[in-house]
Design a protein around this motif. Structure first.
Motif, mmCIF file in Angstrom:
data_model
loop_
_atom_site.group_PDB
_atom_site.id
_atom_site.type_symbol
_atom_site.label_atom_id
_atom_site.label_comp_id
_atom_site.label_asym_id
_atom_site.label_seq_id
_atom_site.Cartn_x
_atom_site.Cartn_y
_atom_site.Cartn_z
ATOM 1 N N ALA A 1 61.094 -62.052 -75.454
ATOM 2 C CA ALA A 1 62.569 -61.637 -75.741
ATOM 3 C C ALA A 1 62.930 -61.052 -74.280
ATOM 4 O O ALA A 1 64.312 -61.365 -74.378
ATOM 5 N N ARG A 2 62.262 -60.549 -73.514
ATOM 6 C CA ARG A 2 62.791 -60.114 -72.139
ATOM 7 C C ARG A 2 63.006 -61.352 -71.391
ATOM 8 O O ARG A 2 64.322 -61.209 -70.790
ATOM 9 N N CYS A 3 62.596 -62.335 -71.409
ATOM 10 C CA CYS A 3 62.577 -63.535 -70.832
ATOM 11 C C CYS A 3 63.930 -64.147 -71.084
ATOM 12 O O CYS A 3 65.112 -64.723 -70.350
ATOM 13 N N ARG A 4 64.207 -64.151 -72.496
ATOM 14 C CA ARG A 4 65.728 -64.651 -72.833
ATOM 15 C C ARG A 4 66.774 -63.878 -72.538
ATOM 16 O O ARG A 4 67.804 -64.273 -72.261
ATOM 17 N N GLU A 5 66.457 -62.304 -72.500
ATOM 18 C CA GLU A 5 67.576 -61.536 -71.716
ATOM 19 C C GLU A 5 67.866 -62.049 -70.431
ATOM 20 O O GLU A 5 69.059 -61.894 -70.117
ATOM 21 N N LEU A 6 67.007 -62.386 -70.034
ATOM 22 C CA LEU A 6 67.001 -62.726 -68.387
ATOM 23 C C LEU A 6 67.859 -64.256 -68.486
ATOM 24 O O LEU A 6 68.135 -64.804 -67.212
ATOM 25 N N GLY A 7 68.123 -64.686 -69.278
ATOM 26 C CA GLY A 7 68.693 -66.056 -69.364
ATOM 27 C C GLY A 7 67.832 -67.213 -69.095
ATOM 28 O O GLY A 7 68.372 -68.309 -68.773
ATOM 29 N N ARG B 1 57.479 -59.792 -77.580
ATOM 30 C CA ARG B 1 58.068 -58.736 -76.426
ATOM 31 C C ARG B 1 58.538 -59.357 -75.251
ATOM 32 O O ARG B 1 59.700 -59.312 -74.646
ATOM 33 N N LYS C 1 61.247 -68.303 -79.775
ATOM 34 C CA LYS C 1 62.553 -68.994 -79.866
ATOM 35 C C LYS C 1 62.615 -70.191 -78.748
ATOM 36 O O LYS C 1 63.503 -70.060 -77.968
#
Ligand code: HPA
Ligand code: ZN
Length: 326
Positions: free
Chosen positions: A184-190, A181, A214
Motif C-alpha cells: 500500500a505504501r509502495c502504491r502511494e509512492l507511485g 501494508r 493490487k
C-alpha cells in the motif's frame, strides 16, 4: 526462415528476469576471486553440476550463495552488462530487471552500490544496444514485512530510479497478505506493482496478489489454471502473466516441457508472456525459452508473435516509447 531465426527477429520485452539469476558460474568465480569471497563449490564445473533442483527452495539456497560474489558497484554493472549482451542477441528491445537488495544489504553491501551499478548498465545498454530498461525492486517474502519497510526506507531517496516493486523468494507459507501494508505504501509512492504468485503457491495467492497488493502483472501464475473463476477474471482483466517455462521444469512445477500449461493458458485467452527468470541457473535465456516451448507445445508462429507482442503491451513503458515496436 528457421524457427530460431524467426524467434530472434520478434521484438520482445523481458519482464521476469532476476538479475542475480543471470550470474553465470564463470563470472561468479571471477568475481569471487577478485573480491576474496569463498564460494561453497570448488570449480565452475562443480557449480554447474550442483544445479539439480527439486523445488524452489533447493534453487534459492544456491542462488543466495552465488550472489555472495557480488560486492562492488562494478560487479553489479558487469553482471547486468553481460545480461544485456545476451538479451540483445535474443532480440530483446526492452527489459524490466528484478533485483533483490535484501540479499546484498544483509551482507553489508550498500543499497546505493547495487542501484548505481545496475543503473549504469541500464544507461549503457540503451546506448550500446538500443535496449530500454526498468528496475523493479523485489522484497524477499521469507523476511518480515518490517524488514521490507526498512528496505523501502533505503529505497525512498532513490525512488525516481526505481520503477516498480515485486515479491519473490520462498512462496509457500508467505502469502501476499503478509505484505499488504508495505505494498500500500509502495502504491502511494507511485511505484508499479508486481508479485510472484501461483508458481508453487495456490491460486488463492494469486487472488490475494490482485486484491490486496493490487498487482498489475502476475509473475509465473501458472497455478491459476486450477481455479476456473480466477482464469475467467484474468482473461476479463487481461492481467499479464510472466511465465518462465524452463524455470518451471527445473524447479519441478511441471514434470516436462510437454506437460507445461502455457498453451492451455494462451488458448483460454490469458495475456501470456515468455521469460527466463534465472537463466544462468535454469539453462536458457529468453530465446531458448521461446524455442524450447514452441517445439514442446507446437506453438505456431502466430502464437509466438502474439506472446512477444503481449510482452511489449504488458511492459511499464509509455505508449510513445512502445509504438515503434508494435
Ligand atoms: N521464484 C521466487 N523467487 C525467486 C525466483 C523464482 O522463480 N527466482 C529468483 N527468486
Ligand atoms: Zn522469478
Amino acid at each position: 526462415m528457421d524457427l530460431e531465426t524467426y524467434i530472434r527477429a520478434l521484438p520482445k520485452a523481458e519482464l521476469h528476469l532476476h538479475i542475480e539469476g543471470s550470474l553465470e558460474p564463470e563470472m561468479m568465480f571471477a568475481l569471487a576471486q577478485r573480491n576474496g569471497v569463498t564460494l561453497p563449490w570448488s570449480s565452475v564445473e562443480a557449480t554447474r553440476a550442483a544445479y539439480a533442483f527439486s523445488d524452489l527452495q533447493s534453487f534459492l539456497d544456491l542462488y543466495y550463495a552465488g550472489a555472495a560474489a557480488l560486492i562492488h558497484e562494478q560487479d553489479f554493472y558487469e553482471l547486468a552488462m553481460a545480461y544485456f549482451a545476451r538479451a540483445h542477441a535474443d532480440g530483446v528491445v526492452h527489459a524490466e530487471l528484478f533485483f533483490d537488495p535484501q540479499t546484498h544489504t544483509e551482507r553489508g553491501v550498500a543499497f546505493q552500490t547495487v542501484l548505481d551499478g545496475l543503473e549504469r548498465a541500464c544507461d549503457e545498454a540503451r546506448v550500446q544496444y538500443g535496449i530500454s530498461s526498468r528496475l523493479i525492486l523485489c522484497f524477499l517474502r521469507h523476511l518480515s514485512e518490517d524488514e521490507g519497510f526498512a528496505t523501502l526506507e533505503q529505497a525512498v531517496p532513490h525512488v525516481s530510479r526505481i520503477h516498480g516493486v515485486g515479491l519473490d523468494s520462498s512462496e509457500k507459507g508467505h502469502p501476499p497478505s503478509k505484505f499488504a501494508r508495505l505494498f500500500a505504501r509502495c502504491r502511494e509512492l507511485g511505484l508499479h506493482i508486481v508479485a510472484h504468485a501461483g508458481e508453487e503457491g495456490p491460486p488463492a495467492y494469486i487472488v490475494e496478489a490482485l486484491d490486496l497488493l493490487k498487482v498489475e502483472r502476475i509473475d509465473h501464475g501458472v497455478r491459476a489454471a486450477e481455479d476456473p473463476a480466477l482464469v475467467e477474471r484474468l482473461v476479463r482483466e487481461q492481467t499479464p502473466l510472466t511465465v518462465c517455462p524452463l524455470s518451471n521444469i527445473k524447479l519441478c512445477v511441471f514434470p516436462t516441457l510437454q506437460d507445461h500449461n502455457l498453451k492451455q493458458l494462451l488458448d483460454a485467452g490469458l495475456k501470456v508472456t515468455i521469460n527466463s527468470d534465472d537463466p544462468a541457473y535454469f539453462g536458457g535465456y529468453i530465446g531458448q525459452n521461446f524455442l524450447a516451448t514452441a517445439e514442446a507445445l507446437h506453438l505456431s508462429r502466430a502464437e509466438l508473435k502474439r506472446i512477444a507482442r503481449n510482452s511489449l503491451e504488458a511492459s511499464f513503458v509509455g505508449d510513445a516509447e512502445r509504438t515503434p515496436w508494435l
